[in-house]
Scaffold this motif. Structure first.
Motif, short mmCIF file in Angstrom:
data_model
loop_
_atom_site.label_atom_id
_atom_site.label_comp_id
_atom_site.label_asym_id
_atom_site.label_seq_id
_atom_site.Cartn_x
_atom_site.Cartn_y
_atom_site.Cartn_z
N TYR A 28 0.83 -1.20 0.00
CA TYR A 28 0.00 0.00 0.00
C TYR A 28 0.87 1.26 0.00
N GLY A 47 -4.31 -3.83 -7.34
CA GLY A 47 -4.14 -5.28 -7.20
C GLY A 47 -3.02 -5.83 -8.04
N ARG A 75 2.57 -5.49 8.74
CA ARG A 75 2.52 -5.35 7.28
C ARG A 75 3.69 -6.12 6.67
N GLU B 24 -1.34 -16.28 3.65
CA GLU B 24 -0.42 -15.15 3.71
C GLU B 24 -0.81 -14.06 2.71
N VAL B 25 -1.11 -14.47 1.46
CA VAL B 25 -1.48 -13.50 0.42
C VAL B 25 -2.79 -12.81 0.81
N ARG B 27 -3.82 -12.30 3.77
CA ARG B 27 -3.54 -11.35 4.85
C ARG B 27 -2.96 -10.05 4.28
N GLU B 28 -2.10 -10.21 3.27
CA GLU B 28 -1.45 -9.04 2.67
C GLU B 28 -2.48 -8.16 1.96
N ALA B 31 -4.79 -6.39 4.40
CA ALA B 31 -4.15 -5.21 4.99
C ALA B 31 -4.22 -4.03 4.03
N HIS B 32 -4.01 -4.33 2.74
CA HIS B 32 -4.06 -3.28 1.71
C HIS B 32 -5.46 -2.66 1.65
N ASP B 34 -7.71 -2.70 3.91
CA ASP B 34 -7.96 -2.00 5.17
C ASP B 34 -7.37 -0.59 5.13
N ASP B 35 -6.10 -0.48 4.65
CA ASP B 35 -5.44 0.83 4.57
C ASP B 35 -6.18 1.75 3.59
N THR B 36 -6.56 1.16 2.42
CA THR B 36 -7.23 1.97 1.41
C THR B 36 -8.58 2.49 1.93
N LEU B 58 -8.69 -1.98 -5.97
CA LEU B 58 -7.86 -3.20 -6.05
C LEU B 58 -7.92 -3.81 -7.44
N LEU B 68 -2.08 -13.64 -9.63
CA LEU B 68 -1.39 -14.15 -8.44
C LEU B 68 -0.95 -15.60 -8.66
N GLU B 577 1.73 -14.02 11.58
CA GLU B 577 2.03 -13.30 10.35
C GLU B 577 0.96 -13.50 9.28
#
Lengths: 109, 797
Positions: A28, A47, A75, B24-25, B27-28, B31-32, B34-36, B58, B68, B577
């Motif tokens: 991000y 994405g 993160r 893991e992906v 989660r990543e 997070a993105h 969530d931030d956006t 996204l 991916l 993580e």
């Protein structure tokens, strides 16, 4: 005004490598820095950044680790590897040559 | 972030074949988003609109899923192959290496167990010993095998040795070897005892053959004399005659001679003629030790203490038969001297005793082993006592008194000889000598050999066994967790709770193996070279044995607990993580306190029984109670630790409360055992035996109770079944890797240490047994017996 997808596609990898050569960042954060520095010219579907990061990681140009961001939330941070630093320099020089050649034709310089 | 589940599910759909990577992906990306969304909210968007804008930014989820997959497919396949490869090789390789070390370790006790038995390897460790023998053979040439084992196509040991003799018919050493085996229990000893004419004829034939090959050696005549004299008649103890034998403590015992009335004059005549011939020969030796050394030269160099002990075992077996015949000959010659004296034949009686002394002097001159020297010394005493009987029978009281004085003198010299060492110094040397030499030291006065090499080789051998035990525990735990992981995966195959095989990363994996497996072993190595490590003293010393066992116990406990704790901590971090089920934080103070208690109790429990004899309390009731209490407390501490881990893995914060309830159930079972034991025991009267019996039952009860308590706590429902199952599933490769690391590094290192010490031992002597006389006061006794001189008052060191 945003650039066309064709132009953006070729620029994303060198841009990401260049940014990560400054410091480690998470996905991000990379998007935000690109938007801020290019005034949104290089805006791309967010994405699509992640497949690129994963690909660069598999090529061992970048490496990742989970750690807490300043917000306190975990993160996934990416950083250049030694191999990635060499590749970043090579792509920067390549981009310089290409853009100079394109400018010569398009701008008549 | 559940509000993004739909888009996240679709964006990571193609990665579903690798659950950990998908988590893991996911989660990543979460997070993105969530931030956006947070940024949109701060720009004035409502929550729903912010989320919608974040998803829109996204991009298309289906397209992202495909990209991916393309970006990660190589990694997915590589990880799958790596996991399958690890599962297919790690555990089997660890098991294989462990088995190799166990077999190598067990074949040493196997050789010890066959030490006295002789003959073919058998018994509970027979298979391991046989494997060792087979490996030995594969490293030898055909000629070397012929000399060491004889003719391998033969069905009996005797035939095998005959094969060696027949291959070299003019070699006296092989002829004597064949005769030695004939006279042993592997040959014709039983038939000779039963006076089987064919057996006697066969032995006499071989003696005659040997005499022609080696005419100056009196051994053939001496053995023939023994055979014929035994044929001539039996001995009877005559209690009407006696001499007083001076004991080491200054008291005197009556010693009665053996007398006889020969029944076969022809056998007597032939026996005495052979005996006279032996006395005329310049030397007398069965060359058994020479044959042993010759055989040992054929073996590959000793690489371990096991190899070396094999040589010593071979030596002891070879020496005994001819020494037995030496005594048979001497006792009958002495009986014949008394018979002649009874008949008034003074000169004939004394001549026989002079000949006996001459024969014995030559036998003593060639004695290079303690047992050979002891036999020669006993014959010397027999000869002196017989002189007293002879003079008494002849009515010569003065001569009899002088002979008795000679007996006393020799007894005093022997006493001085055997007790010449300072007891305190001897005790100190014994303590440093180790198990094998520690047994020999008290029996050999003035024995001065390189005890350090033997002591340290024994430590290296026990270190290898201790490593084997640790490897078995690690493998057992790895198999248990792997099997449980597979079962949980199968049972929850349709659930979202299906355990995930987690990969903690190379750095954390190295940390687990380094801190959990390598560090305790390295600390153990440091401990062994410190003065407190106790390795200045051998494993025959109770304190040193206790110290060694305590160190082994501490390393076992530390390795198991640390690998588990560090491994599960790494898995917990990894799970955090990737957004996997969160567990309550560990209460490290409690966990580390329990760890310290476990390590301390395991070390104390391992050492307690060994230290009792040194403290002089081994037979005390309170000491037995203390030992049982320490062992029961060790079991309880382990049970408590396991329960604490189970409750933590299940995500329960009240781990100790649950553990306490489980422990109380366990103690209830233990109490039940005690009550039942008290009721059923036939020894109702309170006594020490009764109390020990009850305590033993209580100990069993504590073990059973602790086990039931653990099972009960494991069955309690928990909140993080998926993570608990994942830990169980993921710890298998960690434990197998630790076993593999230790087997591949510590194992060969211990091999090298043991080999270095054994090379030092072998450099001093190829079979050790030949040093018994040369490196002790035995060489002085040998010179005395050889030259008929007195033992000097002070012996050279």
């Amino acid at each position: 005004m945003t650039a066309s997808n064709e132009l953006i596609r070729g620029a994303v990898a060198p841009v990401v490598l260049a940014l990560l050569s400054e410091r480690e960042m998470y996905g991000y954060e990379i998007v935000k820095v690109v938007n801020a520095r290019t005034d949104g010219v290089l805006a791309f579907k967010e994405g699509t950044l992640y497949p690129l990061l994963h690909k660069l990681e598999q090529q061992r140009l970048i490496k990742s680790r989970w750690r807490d961001a300043p917000s306190g939330k975990p993160r996934k941070y990416y950083a250049l590897t030694g191999k990635g630093a060499v590749e970043a320099k090579r792509r920067r020089e390549e981009w310089g040559r290409v853009s100079s050649a394109v400018n010569t034709i398009l701008c008549g310089a | 972030m559940a509000r993004f589940d739909d888009v996240l599910d679709r964006a990571t759909r193609r990665l579903r074949v690798d659950r950990e990577l998908r988590l893991e992906v996911r989660r990543e990306l979460a997070a993105h988003l969530d931030d956006t969304a947070a940024e949109y909210r701060s720009a004035g968007y409502g929550p729903r609109a912010a989320d919608a804008e974040a998803v829109k930014a996204l991009g298309d989820a289906e397209e992202l899923s495909e990209k991916l997959w393309v970006a990660n497919r190589f990694r997915v396949r590589l990880r799958a192959a790596a996991w399958w490869g690890a599962r297919a090789t790690l555990l089997p390789a660890a098991i294989g290496l462990t088995l190799m070390y166990l077999i190598a370790g067990w074949s040493t006790p196997a050789m010890y167990s066959t030490f006295d038995a002789g003959g073919p390897v058998s018994g509970p460790f027979g298979w391991a010993a046989q494997r060792f023998v087979d490996r030995l053979k594969s490293q030898m040439t055909a000629d070397q095998r012929l000399i060491f084992y004889g003719d391998e196509s033969a069905t009996t040991h005797l035939e095998a040795q005959r094969g060696l003799r027949d291959a070299h018919p003019d070699e006296p050493l092989y002829q004597l070897n064949y005769i030695g085996v004939m006279l042993s229990h592997q040959g014709l000893a039983e038939q000779m005892e039963d006076r089987n004419p064919d057996a006697i004829k066969a032995v006499l034939h071989e003696l005659d053959r040997g005499r022609k090959l080696d005419p100056d050696n009196g051994i053939y005549d001496m053995l023939e004399a023994a055979i014929w004299l035994r044929e001539a008649g039996a001995l009877v103890e005559d209690e009407s005659r006696s001499v007083m034998r001076l004991r080491r403590d200054g008291e005197r015992d009556e010693s009665h001679p053996f007398v006889w009335t020969p029944e076969d004059d022809a056998a007597l005549a032939r026996g005495l003629a052979a005996f006279a011939a032996a006395a005329d020969k310049p030397h007398l030796s069965a060359h058994r030790l020479d044959m042993l050394l010759h055989r040992v030269e054929q073996l590959p160099p000793a690489r371990s203490l096991r190899d070396y002990v094999f040589r010593i075992g071979e030596g002891v077996q070879m020496l005994l038969p001819t020494l037995t015949y030496q005594r048979v000959m001497a006792r009958r010659v002495a009986a014949e001297a008394i018979r002649r004296a009874d008949a008034g034949d003074r000169d004939g009686a004394l001549a026989l005793l002079d000949q006996l002394r001459a024969v014995n002097q030559r036998a003593a001159a060639g004695a290079r082993t303690l047992i050979g020297l002891v036999v020669a010394d006993s014959i010397r005493m027999l000869e002196l006592e017989t002189r007293a009987h002879v003079h008494e029978a002849l009515g010569d009281d003065d001569a009899a008194a002088r002979a008795q004085a000679d007996v006393d003198d020799h007894a005093r010299q022997k006493t001085a000889f055997w007790s010449r060492d300072d007891p305190q110094e001897t005790y100190e040397i014994e303590r440093r000598a180790g198990m094998l030499l520690g047994v020999l030291m008290p029996a050999i006065p003035g024995y001065r050999v390189d005890v350090e090499a033997f002591r340290m080789a024994e430590y290296a051998m026990f270190d290898r066994l201790a490593l084997g035990v640790l490897l078995v525990m690690l493998i057992g735990l790895a198999l248990t967790t792997s099997t449980a992981g597979l079962w949980l995966t199968w049972r929850r195959r349709a659930d979202g709770d299906r355990p995930v095989l987690l990969w903690v990363g190379w750095r954390r994996y190295a940390a687990v193996l380094g801190l959990g497996a390598a560090a305790p072993v390295l600390l153990f190595v440091v401990w062994t070279v410190l003065p407190w490590g106790g390795r200045s003293y051998g494993l025959n010393d109770n304190v040193a044995l206790g110290s060694a066992l305590a160190a082994y116990g501490a390393v076992w406990a530390a390795t198991l607990v640390l690998i588990w704790l560090i491994g599960t901590a790494a898995l917990q971090r990894r799970a955090a993580e990737i957004g996997f089920a969160a567990l309550p934080p560990r209460q490290w103070t409690r966990v580390l306190t329990l760890t310290a208690i476990i390590i301390g109790l395991t070390a104390a429990g391992a050492a307690a029984r060994s230290i009792g004899p040194t403290l002089g309390v081994a037979e005390e009731m309170w000491w037995s109670v203390l030992v049982i209490a320490v062992k029961a407390a060790t079991v309880l501490a382990w049970g408590l630790f396991i329960m604490d881990e189970i409750t933590w893995l299940k995500g329960r914060s009240d781990a100790f409360a649950l553990a306490g309830r489980a422990a109380s159930r366990g103690l209830g079972v233990a109490a039940g055992f005690i009550v039942v034991g008290a009721v059923v025991t036939p020894i109702m009267a309170p006594s020490v035996d009764w109390a020990v019996f009850i305590l033993a039952i209580a100990g069993v009860g504590v073990v059973v109770g602790a086990g039931l308590g653990v099972l009960w706590s494991a069955r309690q429902p928990g909140g993080s079944g998926a993570f608990a199952g994942s830990v169980v599933r993921s710890m298998g490769p960690v434990l197998a890797g630790a076993a593999l690391l230790l087997a591949a590094t510590a194992g060969p290192a211990l091999d090298r240490v043991e080999r270095a010490w054994v090379e030092r031992i072998a450099a001093r002597s190829p079979a050790w047994i030949d040093m018994e006389v040369e490196q002790s006061n035995g060489r002085v006794l040998r010179d005395v017996l050889r030259q008929d001189a007195a033992i000097p008052p002070r012996l050279p060191r």
